[in-house]
Write a protein that holds these residues in place. Structure first.
Motif, mmCIF file in Angstrom:
data_model
loop_
_atom_site.group_PDB
_atom_site.id
_atom_site.type_symbol
_atom_site.label_atom_id
_atom_site.label_comp_id
_atom_site.label_asym_id
_atom_site.label_seq_id
_atom_site.Cartn_x
_atom_site.Cartn_y
_atom_site.Cartn_z
ATOM 1 N N GLN A 16 -6.578 -19.944 25.463
ATOM 2 C CA GLN A 16 -5.142 -19.884 25.710
ATOM 3 C C GLN A 16 -4.747 -18.576 26.387
ATOM 4 O O GLN A 16 -3.951 -18.571 27.331
ATOM 5 C CB GLN A 16 -4.378 -20.071 24.402
ATOM 6 N N LYS A 17 -5.310 -17.457 25.930
ATOM 7 C CA LYS A 17 -5.001 -16.164 26.548
ATOM 8 C C LYS A 17 -5.481 -16.116 27.994
ATOM 9 O O LYS A 17 -4.769 -15.613 28.869
ATOM 10 C CB LYS A 17 -5.643 -15.024 25.759
ATOM 11 N N LEU A 18 -6.681 -16.629 28.234
ATOM 12 C CA LEU A 18 -7.225 -16.607 29.592
ATOM 13 C C LEU A 18 -6.403 -17.489 30.531
ATOM 14 O O LEU A 18 -6.084 -17.089 31.652
ATOM 15 C CB LEU A 18 -8.684 -17.054 29.576
ATOM 16 N N ALA A 19 -6.033 -18.665 30.075
ATOM 17 C CA ALA A 19 -5.214 -19.562 30.899
ATOM 18 C C ALA A 19 -3.882 -18.901 31.240
ATOM 19 O O ALA A 19 -3.415 -18.969 32.387
ATOM 20 C CB ALA A 19 -4.988 -20.891 30.176
ATOM 21 N N GLU A 20 -3.264 -18.241 30.277
ATOM 22 C CA GLU A 20 -1.989 -17.562 30.508
ATOM 23 C C GLU A 20 -2.159 -16.409 31.490
ATOM 24 O O GLU A 20 -1.343 -16.205 32.390
ATOM 25 C CB GLU A 20 -1.409 -17.073 29.180
ATOM 26 N N LYS A 21 -3.223 -15.650 31.344
ATOM 27 C CA LYS A 21 -3.493 -14.507 32.225
ATOM 28 C C LYS A 21 -3.693 -14.979 33.670
ATOM 29 O O LYS A 21 -3.158 -14.381 34.603
ATOM 30 C CB LYS A 21 -4.747 -13.775 31.724
ATOM 31 N N ILE A 22 -4.429 -16.052 33.852
ATOM 32 C CA ILE A 22 -4.680 -16.602 35.193
ATOM 33 C C ILE A 22 -3.365 -17.070 35.814
ATOM 34 O O ILE A 22 -3.090 -16.821 36.978
ATOM 35 C CB ILE A 22 -5.712 -17.748 35.124
ATOM 36 N N LYS A 23 -2.539 -17.735 35.010
ATOM 37 C CA LYS A 23 -1.241 -18.220 35.488
ATOM 38 C C LYS A 23 -0.328 -17.059 35.867
ATOM 39 O O LYS A 23 0.308 -17.065 36.918
ATOM 40 C CB LYS A 23 -0.612 -19.074 34.393
ATOM 41 N N GLN A 24 -0.282 -16.020 35.026
ATOM 42 C CA GLN A 24 0.561 -14.849 35.296
ATOM 43 C C GLN A 24 0.117 -14.116 36.555
ATOM 44 O O GLN A 24 0.939 -13.509 37.243
ATOM 45 C CB GLN A 24 0.527 -13.881 34.115
ATOM 46 N N ALA A 25 -1.176 -14.159 36.852
ATOM 47 C CA ALA A 25 -1.700 -13.478 38.036
ATOM 48 C C ALA A 25 -1.405 -14.259 39.311
ATOM 49 O O ALA A 25 -1.740 -13.808 40.411
ATOM 50 C CB ALA A 25 -3.201 -13.246 37.889
ATOM 51 N N GLY A 26 -0.792 -15.435 39.174
ATOM 52 C CA GLY A 26 -0.378 -16.196 40.346
ATOM 53 C C GLY A 26 -1.442 -17.106 40.921
ATOM 54 O O GLY A 26 -1.372 -17.499 42.083
ATOM 55 N N PHE A 27 -2.439 -17.465 40.108
ATOM 56 C CA PHE A 27 -3.497 -18.342 40.606
ATOM 57 C C PHE A 27 -3.219 -19.807 40.312
ATOM 58 O O PHE A 27 -4.127 -20.624 40.295
ATOM 59 C CB PHE A 27 -4.859 -17.922 40.033
ATOM 60 N N GLY A 28 -1.970 -20.133 40.088
ATOM 61 C CA GLY A 28 -1.565 -21.520 39.943
ATOM 62 C C GLY A 28 -1.832 -22.096 38.565
ATOM 63 O O GLY A 28 -2.265 -21.394 37.656
ATOM 64 N N PRO A 29 -1.575 -23.389 38.440
ATOM 65 C CA PRO A 29 -1.767 -24.037 37.145
ATOM 66 C C PRO A 29 -3.249 -24.086 36.779
ATOM 67 O O PRO A 29 -4.109 -24.227 37.638
ATOM 68 C CB PRO A 29 -1.201 -25.442 37.357
ATOM 69 N N VAL A 30 -3.511 -23.966 35.506
ATOM 70 C CA VAL A 30 -4.871 -23.974 34.991
ATOM 71 C C VAL A 30 -5.034 -25.214 34.133
ATOM 72 O O VAL A 30 -4.155 -25.542 33.341
ATOM 73 C CB VAL A 30 -5.123 -22.708 34.133
#
Length: 108
Positions: free
Chosen positions: A45-59
């Motif tokens: 969950q933390k990794l998915a949120e971090k990826i989303k916040q960095a602007g790499f789109g939906p995970v």
């Protein structure tokens, strides 16, 4: 960024497998273990949120309810998070190891 987050969350036995030019599913595959289903779910969950916040789109997250094996599909990077027993059963490292280069292993 993915490796840094996994390190922050105390992921164990992190392995990176380069897939560029070898598979169309992603450029990199990362495999890591958590000590329990709770840790695996939390890391995912933390990794998915971090990826989303960095602007790499939906995970895409698969396997989160059971959290024995969670797949995080972030496009160019695919992350597999396992409980240790489940990881050893599926042994993805061996399945995806290519003859010309061993996976890069490390704990961080």
């Amino acid at each position: 960024m993915v490796l840094a987050q996994l390190d922050d969350d105390q992921a164990q036995d992190v392995v990176t497998i380069p897939l560029e030019g070898k598979s169309s599913i992603a450029d990199h595959m990362i495999i890591a273990s958590g000590r329990s289903t709770r840790q695996v779910a939390s890391m995912a969950q933390k990794l998915a949120e971090k990826i989303k916040q960095a602007g790499f789109g939906p995970v895409r997250l698969e396997g989160l309810p059971a959290a024995d094996w969670v797949l995080i599909d972030a496009g160019d990077v695919v992350v597999h998070l396992f409980r240790p027993e489940v990881r050893s059963f599926y042994n993805l490292e061996r399945m995806w190891a290519f003859g010309d280069a061993p996976p890069v292993t490390g704990n961080g």
